[in-house]
Design a protein around this motif. Structure first.
Motif, mmCIF file in Angstrom:
data_model
loop_
_atom_site.group_PDB
_atom_site.id
_atom_site.type_symbol
_atom_site.label_atom_id
_atom_site.label_comp_id
_atom_site.label_asym_id
_atom_site.label_seq_id
_atom_site.Cartn_x
_atom_site.Cartn_y
_atom_site.Cartn_z
ATOM 1 N N LEU A 474 0.794 2.682 -8.689
ATOM 2 C CA LEU A 474 -0.378 3.422 -9.149
ATOM 3 C C LEU A 474 -1.680 2.644 -8.966
ATOM 4 O O LEU A 474 -2.759 3.203 -9.126
ATOM 5 C CB LEU A 474 -0.203 3.823 -10.612
ATOM 6 C CG LEU A 474 0.967 4.773 -10.887
ATOM 7 C CD1 LEU A 474 1.031 5.120 -12.363
ATOM 8 C CD2 LEU A 474 0.850 6.044 -10.058
ATOM 9 N N THR A 475 -1.604 1.366 -8.630
ATOM 10 C CA THR A 475 -2.832 0.584 -8.474
ATOM 11 C C THR A 475 -2.953 -0.076 -7.108
ATOM 12 O O THR A 475 -4.057 -0.410 -6.688
ATOM 13 C CB THR A 475 -2.912 -0.512 -9.557
ATOM 14 O OG1 THR A 475 -1.778 -1.396 -9.414
ATOM 15 C CG2 THR A 475 -2.907 0.087 -10.950
ATOM 16 N N CYS A 476 -1.838 -0.255 -6.408
ATOM 17 C CA CYS A 476 -1.874 -1.063 -5.180
ATOM 18 C C CYS A 476 -2.628 -0.382 -4.044
ATOM 19 O O CYS A 476 -3.021 -1.041 -3.080
ATOM 20 C CB CYS A 476 -0.463 -1.435 -4.740
ATOM 21 S SG CYS A 476 0.611 -0.021 -4.343
ATOM 22 N N HIS A 477 -2.866 0.921 -4.134
ATOM 23 C CA HIS A 477 -3.607 1.613 -3.076
ATOM 24 C C HIS A 477 -5.100 1.268 -3.106
ATOM 25 O O HIS A 477 -5.810 1.513 -2.131
ATOM 26 C CB HIS A 477 -3.451 3.129 -3.219
ATOM 27 C CG HIS A 477 -2.041 3.590 -3.065
ATOM 28 N ND1 HIS A 477 -1.519 4.027 -1.869
ATOM 29 C CD2 HIS A 477 -1.022 3.643 -3.958
ATOM 30 C CE1 HIS A 477 -0.244 4.356 -2.040
ATOM 31 N NE2 HIS A 477 0.071 4.129 -3.291
ATOM 32 N N ASP A 478 -5.553 0.719 -4.212
ATOM 33 C CA ASP A 478 -6.984 0.474 -4.369
ATOM 34 C C ASP A 478 -7.386 -0.953 -4.036
ATOM 35 O O ASP A 478 -8.560 -1.308 -4.165
ATOM 36 C CB ASP A 478 -7.407 0.797 -5.809
ATOM 37 C CG ASP A 478 -7.120 2.242 -6.181
ATOM 38 O OD1 ASP A 478 -7.280 3.094 -5.296
ATOM 39 O OD2 ASP A 478 -6.736 2.495 -7.331
ATOM 40 N N ILE A 479 -6.442 -1.788 -3.650
ATOM 41 C CA ILE A 479 -6.778 -3.179 -3.360
ATOM 42 C C ILE A 479 -7.040 -3.354 -1.863
ATOM 43 O O ILE A 479 -6.542 -2.589 -1.032
ATOM 44 C CB ILE A 479 -5.659 -4.135 -3.815
ATOM 45 C CG1 ILE A 479 -4.362 -3.849 -3.048
ATOM 46 C CG2 ILE A 479 -5.428 -4.019 -5.312
ATOM 47 C CD1 ILE A 479 -3.247 -4.827 -3.346
ATOM 48 N N SER A 480 -7.837 -4.374 -1.510
ATOM 49 C CA SER A 480 -8.192 -4.577 -0.107
ATOM 50 C C SER A 480 -6.982 -4.952 0.730
ATOM 51 O O SER A 480 -6.989 -4.783 1.949
ATOM 52 C CB SER A 480 -9.259 -5.668 0.011
ATOM 53 O OG SER A 480 -8.754 -6.903 -0.463
ATOM 54 N N GLN A 481 -5.920 -5.461 0.109
ATOM 55 C CA GLN A 481 -4.722 -5.850 0.846
ATOM 56 C C GLN A 481 -3.817 -4.665 1.179
ATOM 57 O O GLN A 481 -2.768 -4.859 1.783
ATOM 58 C CB GLN A 481 -3.911 -6.874 0.042
ATOM 59 C CG GLN A 481 -4.522 -8.255 -0.010
ATOM 60 C CD GLN A 481 -3.590 -9.247 -0.683
ATOM 61 O OE1 GLN A 481 -2.702 -8.870 -1.443
ATOM 62 N NE2 GLN A 481 -3.792 -10.527 -0.405
ATOM 63 N N TYR A 482 -4.221 -3.465 0.819
ATOM 64 C CA TYR A 482 -3.351 -2.312 1.071
ATOM 65 C C TYR A 482 -2.934 -2.236 2.541
ATOM 66 O O TYR A 482 -1.793 -1.912 2.862
ATOM 67 C CB TYR A 482 -4.043 -1.006 0.679
ATOM 68 C CG TYR A 482 -3.249 0.210 1.102
ATOM 69 C CD1 TYR A 482 -2.139 0.610 0.376
ATOM 70 C CD2 TYR A 482 -3.587 0.923 2.257
ATOM 71 C CE1 TYR A 482 -1.383 1.701 0.784
ATOM 72 C CE2 TYR A 482 -2.838 2.007 2.665
ATOM 73 C CZ TYR A 482 -1.742 2.403 1.924
ATOM 74 O OH TYR A 482 -0.982 3.477 2.329
ATOM 75 N N ALA A 483 -3.857 -2.545 3.458
ATOM 76 C CA ALA A 483 -3.571 -2.402 4.884
ATOM 77 C C ALA A 483 -2.493 -3.359 5.370
ATOM 78 O O ALA A 483 -1.966 -3.186 6.471
ATOM 79 C CB ALA A 483 -4.843 -2.598 5.701
ATOM 80 N N TYR A 484 -2.157 -4.374 4.579
ATOM 81 C CA TYR A 484 -1.038 -5.241 4.948
ATOM 82 C C TYR A 484 0.277 -4.470 5.035
ATOM 83 O O TYR A 484 1.245 -4.967 5.622
ATOM 84 C CB TYR A 484 -0.881 -6.370 3.938
ATOM 85 C CG TYR A 484 -1.807 -7.549 4.136
ATOM 86 C CD1 TYR A 484 -2.426 -7.779 5.351
ATOM 87 C CD2 TYR A 484 -2.039 -8.447 3.105
ATOM 88 C CE1 TYR A 484 -3.274 -8.869 5.531
ATOM 89 C CE2 TYR A 484 -2.873 -9.543 3.266
ATOM 90 C CZ TYR A 484 -3.490 -9.748 4.477
ATOM 91 O OH TYR A 484 -4.317 -10.814 4.656
ATOM 92 N N SER A 485 0.302 -3.281 4.440
ATOM 93 C CA SER A 485 1.524 -2.471 4.515
ATOM 94 C C SER A 485 1.905 -2.179 5.961
ATOM 95 O O SER A 485 3.081 -2.071 6.294
ATOM 96 C CB SER A 485 1.333 -1.163 3.752
ATOM 97 O OG SER A 485 2.494 -0.361 3.783
ATOM 98 N N TYR A 486 0.900 -2.090 6.851
ATOM 99 C CA TYR A 486 1.171 -1.787 8.249
ATOM 100 C C TYR A 486 1.836 -2.956 8.974
ATOM 101 O O TYR A 486 2.494 -2.764 9.986
ATOM 102 C CB TYR A 486 -0.127 -1.443 8.982
ATOM 103 C CG TYR A 486 -0.766 -0.151 8.559
ATOM 104 C CD1 TYR A 486 -0.430 1.050 9.168
ATOM 105 C CD2 TYR A 486 -1.726 -0.131 7.550
ATOM 106 C CE1 TYR A 486 -1.040 2.234 8.795
ATOM 107 C CE2 TYR A 486 -2.338 1.048 7.160
ATOM 108 C CZ TYR A 486 -1.987 2.232 7.785
ATOM 109 O OH TYR A 486 -2.582 3.405 7.408
ATOM 110 N N SER A 487 1.602 -4.158 8.491
ATOM 111 C CA SER A 487 2.124 -5.336 9.189
ATOM 112 C C SER A 487 3.176 -6.063 8.349
ATOM 113 O O SER A 487 4.358 -6.076 8.705
ATOM 114 C CB SER A 487 0.976 -6.282 9.544
ATOM 115 O OG SER A 487 0.172 -6.555 8.401
ATOM 116 N N LEU A 488 2.767 -6.641 7.225
ATOM 117 C CA LEU A 488 3.731 -7.317 6.369
ATOM 118 C C LEU A 488 4.783 -6.333 5.872
ATOM 119 O O LEU A 488 5.972 -6.665 5.776
ATOM 120 C CB LEU A 488 3.028 -7.968 5.172
ATOM 121 C CG LEU A 488 1.862 -8.923 5.459
ATOM 122 C CD1 LEU A 488 1.430 -9.629 4.185
ATOM 123 C CD2 LEU A 488 2.212 -9.934 6.530
#
Length: 562
Positions: A474-488
């Motif tokens: 519920l909170t992780c979508h709002d952090i700047s690291q969200y885009a790491y989902s594509y790689s990490l």
């Protein structure tokens, strides 16, 4: 016959009297020793009960027994006491085996004070037969997900895990500081009632097919086998495609519409059908909608496309609305101009997924086509992107209807599942390696993506820190690291596939949806808890990302055996 009938009647009457109880009655004059007529008859006279007894051959009254009246108990003096608390009656669902997570989105509350002490309290209530009953919850608490400027810091929305019957009307009750208008005379706040819609029950849990290919990667050796992971995952995917291709109804529900100008700009858009059918086949054993619509259109054709869809599928308004969302038609000051082309760079601007609200009956993939043609990089990104977007539709289908699209899985899975799933699109192993987006990127404050532009060594500590930040759905979508989902995230999913097989990640996903904890669900699928696996995966992913930037990014990998 009459004589026999009379005899029976007489016997019946005699029997009735024999069974009647001998009762005491009042008499005017009775004295001990005087004669009486009915043996064991009792009479009450002058505060005595006399009984008719035998004396020799005579029946006489005995001496009588004094009739003792019970002494009334003294009335106790009441002891002052507090008003007793009524017994709490809880609502309990008929089917207590299915636990759902219910999240509040109205009652933003200051749940804790500066010292961390809970100062606002919440309960969940159900309307049963016209009466509000408190829901018996498995777990209830707060998640730091709201942002209401009217309240000070420490702002939270409530959540609960409970068994709830489909169609039950629910509301939240708050005691404390909360932005709720409706309050009772004691100041307790109540959210607006909502009707809970239970997701369809899966016919059976997803049981992933064991990993194939003979690589033998385990939790004990994976940190030493990083070079084998891609080959193991790729091989299992190819064998899964072969194994699933003859399953019934694979790809039978695909319906395609390509607008005239889109077809003119790119005469190879029909490649999307092949791409999607391979993706359908790879994940054929994962629950999905039976009806998938693929729509490709341009800005110039958008209005006409909406009319075509309206005429063919009048009930599927969500597809027409999705075209508006891509092209911003009639929605802002840019309407009427092909503003989306400014970001095309010869490629494709819009790739979106949509689902018919609250149902899996129909889902849609909408592709906004820009100038560039079939030879541009945009063509390949747009076509392959449909596989990525379809996997998001699978994710949407697995979630409970009561939650937001991705409100039940950690953020590393959201794009990680979709990125790795594009393995179905790759034509060969080299294409697979090049297609994996293992080059990390973040989101700027302006919302734009930027990629890591130079090689560097990643550490396991960095990756594990990301796992912690990505843990709360519920909170992780709002952090700047969200885009790491594509790689990490993609590298994490690939590692899990090398151990558990191509279907394992969705078996894990499904168990999170029905309320299992991350540790329990992960252990069911992968044999160890997430807490035990995370440090191992962090070390593996750090090595993988670092190697992906080396000059030998395509040569350090073990080649597949098939």
């Amino acid at each position: 016959m009459r004589i026999r009938g009379s005899l029976i009647k007489g016997l019946s009457i005699a029997l009735v009297f024999t069974l009647m109880p001998v009762i005491a009655f009042s008499a005017q004059k009775v004295s001990a020793g005087s004669s009486c007529k009915v043996y064991q008859q009792k009479v009450t006279y002058q505060n005595k009960v006399f009984t008719c007894v035998k004396s020799g051959k005579k029946l006489v009254w005995n001496k009588g027994a004094v009739l003792v009246k019970p002494t009334p108990s003294p009335t106790p003096t009441p002891t002052p006491s507090a008003t007793p608390t009524p017994t709490q009656v809880f609502y309990v669902a008929k089917d207590e085996t299915l636990i759902y997570k219910i999240s509040d989105s109205e009652g933003c509350a200051v749940a804790f004070d500066g010292s961390g002490k809970e100062v606002t309290f919440v309960t969940l209530w159900a309307l049963i037969d016209g009466q509000w009953l408190q829901v018996k919850t498995q777990e209830i608490g707060w998640e730091k997900t709201c942002n209401d400027s009217r309240l000070p810091n420490n702002k939270y929305f409530a959540y609960a895990k409970a068994a709830i019957d489909d169609g039950t009307k629910l509301r939240w009750k708050f005691v404390g500081q909360v932005n709720i208008r409706e309050r009772d005379t004691q100041g307790n706040g109540y959210s607006q009632p909502i009707v809970f819609t239970a997701p369809p029950k899966p016919l059976e849990p997803i049981i992933p097919h064991p990993v194939e290919g003979g690589y033998g990667i385990t939790w004990q050796n994976i940190t030493e086998r990083v070079n084998d992971i891609s080959a193991a995952a790729w091989t299992d995917a190819q064998l899964s495609l072969v194994r699933n291709k003859d399953l019934p109804n694979v790809g039978q529900g695909l319906i395609t519409y390509i607008s005239p100008y889109a077809a003119k700009l790119d005469n190879k858009l029909d490649e999307v059908n092949a791409v999607l059918n391979r993706t359908f086949t790879l994940f054929a054993r994962i629950p999905a909608s039976p009806n998938i619509f693929f729509v490709a259109t341009t800005y110039e054709d958008a209005t006409e496309t909406k009319e075509v869809l309206k005429s063919r599928y009048p009930n599927l308004k969500f597809m027409r609305d999705s075209i508006d969302s891509i092209y911003a038609l009639d929605q802002n000051s840019l309407a009427g101009t092909p503003w989306v082309y400014s970001g095309c760079n010869g490629g494709y601007y819009g790739r979106n997924t949509f689902t018919w609200p609250n149902t899996l009956e129909a889902q849609a993939l909408i592709l906004g086509v820009c100038p560039g043609g079939p030879e541009s990089n945009g063509h390949f990104e747009g076509v392959q992107g449909m596989s990525h977007e379809y996997i998001h539709l699978i994710q949407i289908g697995l979630r409970p209807i009561s939650l937001d699209t991705f409100a039940n899985i950690p953020c590393w899975m959201v794009e990680g599942e979709a990125e790795w799933g594009q393995t179905a699109v790759a034509t060969d192993f080299t294409n697979y390696l090049r297609g994996q987006h293992f080059h990390p990127y973040l989101l700027t404050s302006a919302g734009r993506d930027f990629q890591q532009t130079s090689a560097r060594e990643w550490t396991a500590q960095e990756v594990q820190s990301y796992y912690l930040n990505a843990a709360d759905p519920l909170t992780c979508h709002d952090i700047s690291q969200y885009a790491y989902s594509y790689s990490l995230g993609a590298a994490t999913v690939e590692a899990l596939v090398s151990i558990g097989g191509s279907e394992s990640i969705f078996a894990f996903h499904e168990r999170l949806v029905v309320g299992e904890t991350v540790n329990d669900a992960f252990k069911t699928v992968y044999g160890i808890t997430w807490d035990a696996a995370a440090p191992i995966l962090a070390e593996v992913v750090a090595k993988k990302i670092t190697l992906s930037w080396s000059d030998s990014a395509l040569t350090y990998q073990t080649r597949p055996k098939i």
